[in-house]
Design an enzyme around this catalytic site. Structure first.
Site, PDB file in Angstrom:
ATOM      1  CB  CYS A  45       4.645  -0.166   1.777  1.00 30.90           C
ATOM      2  SG  CYS A  45       3.544  -1.352   2.583  1.00 30.90           S
TER       3      CYS A  45
ATOM      4  CB  CYS B 172      -0.946   0.024   1.200  1.00 32.34           C
ATOM      5  SG  CYS B 172      -0.117   0.260   2.776  1.00 32.34           S
TER       6      CYS B 172
ATOM      7  CG  ASP C  77      10.823  29.075 -33.201  1.00 36.24           C
ATOM      8  OD1 ASP C  77      11.296  30.201 -33.394  1.00 36.24           O
ATOM      9  OD2 ASP C  77      11.203  28.051 -33.811  1.00 36.24           O
TER      10      ASP C  77
END
Length: 751
Positions: free
Chosen positions: A18, A15, A441
């Site tokens: 952890c 989970c 650009d």
């Protein structure tokens, strides 16, 4: 600063708590910071003092927290599949789920349906429930024990305690209470407040285990699917190649593994085969399918001198390609790295969720104890108090919080890679939400960046037509390498004109070229050069056309023969066909387009008018491009910059969101947050849409994960949820988050 990045593969996480604990454990080492991703089971560790902390110390730190870790020395090559990975890593979990479900079903039916409760049915239920509560729930018990040894509690702690409490209570009732008597019957209740609720909880221990195993299995399957796009990308490379080698009787072809190719090898690619590595075409011409790289379905024509990318498909003729990059240096490997790095990141909102889940489990355990004591103090039965406490333990779900961001990132970035969009990470997603101005650009972004013939004008009564004029110009220009000359020659070739061979070629740098064609001197160059060096008079009507073309940003060369001007060829950088449509899409996304270019005002205004841009900044140097971006930001705008050249790198880095066109330079790509591999401007709009959709999914996941816990835990404490329902709801919350993220796989580019 001497800094290094180490990647670890983590095992044993169950989970988000952890992942947080591993992060904290690694962070205690000197000069170490780490990001651990629960969904990808990877850790990216930054070490500022590599001499004092080696990878072995990192692995030891993870193992001391109760998890496994291995150093990812090198990512697998695109053409080298990982044979060590199991064919189906979810198979053991599926087997545990199937067996547990088969045993739990009769237990639940016997417990819930009074008519099925035969004499001594409870002992049969115990025999069926015991393997489920012990073996079926063993992953939760094992993880809870490992965490307890290290003084920590995770989601597995809640599940394990809940299952063992229900099973233990049932054992007590059977062996020490009166639940084991012959003829005992029980009724099932959805609420702890029901005075008829039974003291036997075998169905809770069994059903909760099955529900959570089912949730883990569906979660694991969904995580596999969410990472499928990246795995498919890395597996696209050719497995072998036909290399040209010197043999006893001359050059021969040999099939060799792609992994053995080196820079400089010549490989033969036939129609239908994948190009084995990045390279340059040396012989042959063909069409190449770039869809795996760019998401574009239309093949691109290539000829000698053109660059090709590994894993793309030759769909036309035979090619001989010189290898220029192999292994980790290829475009395919670079794309894989960018996607992987994006998937390991965390959004700022996810870090808040991580901090919450880090303290969530101890709080839930405290709330469960509070619910138990509260019911007893309020005069409730011991059964009601126990039911409320177990439901509180089981209903809580920090897993959904931990999965909210990484699963959406996995799917979103994976879908992006399929469309030729490489998202740099969650930070890039967060920036797209607030961007209101997009700076474009001109050269290579709005325009093709390639000189092409835009118009051919013939002087009336010159005795030639457009085709003949272009033929003469191409015959002379064929001896030059100038971009204008190449554009003229290419235009003649594209029209299938029969271009004669010129003689006595000569060039005047910056002015023009001359040669003898069919016995007559033909000159091609600027009006000033023809007038000064060749005493040629330009007709007034043609002079006006030349001036207008130059004001529009075009380059004009005159063609003269025998002292007489025959006409003019206008060459220019043409606007990309999709540019105007792309600008309309930017406006629909509430983005204000701005054109930024180093060209003169006339050329800039001409291009802007063609694509529908009002705000133009011309004659921009790399430094002034940076100043323009900063100036827009100073006005309160949030700026996205789109560019492809070295001169765009500073502006890309300074912008709130940098978007590089994939056909551009490495400097531009390195400075950007998002890369559009195809170089198509409309895909930039899709990149913004995909980024925003991924961010919306992340925020939606987090909202529902938080809302679920805020609403469900009080209901459980109040005795309004049976632990069986709590287990089902907890499993569903994680599955919901993952399946919600999987919806991003259906993201479609705008037609």
């Amino acid at each position: 600063m001497n800094e290094s990045v180490v990647e670890l593969d983590i095992t044993g996480m169950t989970c988000a708590s952890c992942a947080n604990r591993i992060e904290r454990k690694l962070g205690k080492l000197p000069g170490v910071s780490a990001t651990v991703n629960y969904a990808t089971e990877q850790a990216q560790v930054t070490v500022t003092e590599p001499d004092s902390v080696d990878p072995t110390a990192l692995v030891s730190a993870v193992e001391s927290a109760g998890y496994g870790a291995t150093v990812r020395v090198q990512r697998p090559e695109p053409d080298a599949p990982d044979d060590t990975a199991p064919a189906d890593p979810t198979a053991p979990l599926r087997q545990r789920l199937v067996v547990s479900a088969a045993l739990a079903l009769p237990v639940v039916l016997l417990s819930m349906v009074t008519a099925l409760q035969f004499p001594n049915w409870q002992w049969a239920a115990l025999a069926l429930a015991a393997p489920v509560a012990v073996w079926g729930a063993l992953p939760f018990h094992r993880a809870a024990w490992v965490n307890a040894r290290h003084g920590a509690a995770t989601m597995d702690t809640l599940v394990s305690v809940g299952v063992l409490a229900a099973f233990g209570w049932s054992l007590y009732a059977l062996f020490l209470g009166d639940a084991g008597r012959a003829g005992m019957h029980m009724t099932f209740s959805w609420f702890a407040t029901d005075p008829e609720a039974s003291d036997l909880y075998l169905e809770v221990a069994s059903a909760v285990t099955v529900f959570i195993l089912a949730g883990r299995y569906m979660e694991a399957r969904a995580k596999q699917q969410s990472g499928a796009a990246l795995r498919a990308l890395l597996e696209l490379g050719a497995k072998d190649a036909a290399v040209l080698r010197d043999g006893p009787t001359g050059t021969v072809e040999r099939r060799v593994p792609t992994a053995s190719l080196v820079v400089g090898d010549l490989v033969v690619v036939r129609p239908g085969e994948r190009i084995p590595s990045d390279g340059v075409v040396r012989e042959g011409s063909s069409a190449v399918d770039l869809s795996m790289l760019t998401g574009e379905s239309v093949p691109v024509e290539v000829r000698p001198g053109d660059r090709v990318t590994g894993a793309t498909i030759d769909v036309g003729g035979r090619l001989v390609v010189e290898v220029t990059a192999v292994g980790a240096d290829t475009e395919l490997a670079r794309m894989g790295r960018l996607v992987e790095e994006a998937q390991t990141g965390k959004a700022a909102v996810q870090r808040l969720a991580d901090r919450v889940s880090g303290v969530f489990v101890p709080i839930v355990i405290g709330l469960a104890v509070l619910a138990f004591v509260g019911w007893l103090v309020a005069g409730g039965s011991l059964t009601a108090a126990f039911t409320a406490a177990v439901a509180t333990l089981i209903i809580a779900c920090p897993c959904a919080l931990g999965l909210a961001t990484p699963t959406a990132l996995l799917v979103g970035t994976g879908r992006g890679s399929q469309l030729g969009i490489l998202i740099g990470g969650p930070q890039a997603l967060e920036r797209t939400r607030t961007v209101d101005t997009i700076v474009l650009d001109k050269t290579g972004t709005v325009t093709t960046g390639e000189m092409r013939v835009a118009a051919v004008s013939v002087v009336p009564d010159a005795g030639v037509d457009e085709g003949e004029l272009l033929t003469l110009a191409a015959a002379v220009e064929d001896g030059s390498e100038h971009p204008v000359a190449r554009a003229v020659v290419l235009a003649a070739q594209s029209r299938d004109l029969d271009v004669p061979t010129a003689e006595q070629f000569a060039a005047t740098p910056g002015a023009g070229v001359q040669a003898v064609v069919d016995g007559e001197v033909v000159v091609v160059g600027t009006a000033r050069w023809l007038a000064g060096s060749w005493a040629v008079t330009v007709p007034g009507a043609l002079a006006a056309q030349v001036a207008a073309a130059e004001d529009g940003g075009g380059t004009v060369v005159l063609v003269a023969r025998g002292g007489t001007v025959l006409g003019a060829v206008v060459v220019g950088d043409t606007v990309k066909p999709e540019a105007a449509d792309a600008v309309r899409r930017f406006v629909s996304l509430d983005l204000r387009p701005v054109l930024l270019t180093g060209d003169n005002e006339g050329a800039a205004r001409s291009v802007a008018a063609q694509v529908g841009i009002d705000e133009v900044h011309a004659r921009a140097t790399p430094a002034s491009k940076l100043d323009t971006v900063r100036g827009l930001q100073a006005e309160g705008r949030t700026v996205a910059m789109v560019g492809d050249g070295v001169n765009d790198a500073a502006a890309l880095a300074a912008a709130d969101l940098g978007i590089a066109m994939g056909a551009g330079t490495d400097a531009a790509i390195a400075a950007s947050d998002i890369t559009v591999v195809s170089g198509r401007l409309t895909v930039v709009a899709d990149a913004v849409r995909l980024s925003r959709a991924t961010l919306r999914t992340i925020r939606g996941n987090l909202f529902w994960a938080f809302a679920y816990n805020v609403a469900a835990i009080p209901l459980a404490m109040a005795g309004l949820l049976n632990p069986v329902l709590a287990g089902a709801a907890m499993a569903f919350s994680s599955v919901f988050v993952v399946t919600n993220s999987l919806r991003l796989r259906r993201f479609a580019p705008t037609a």
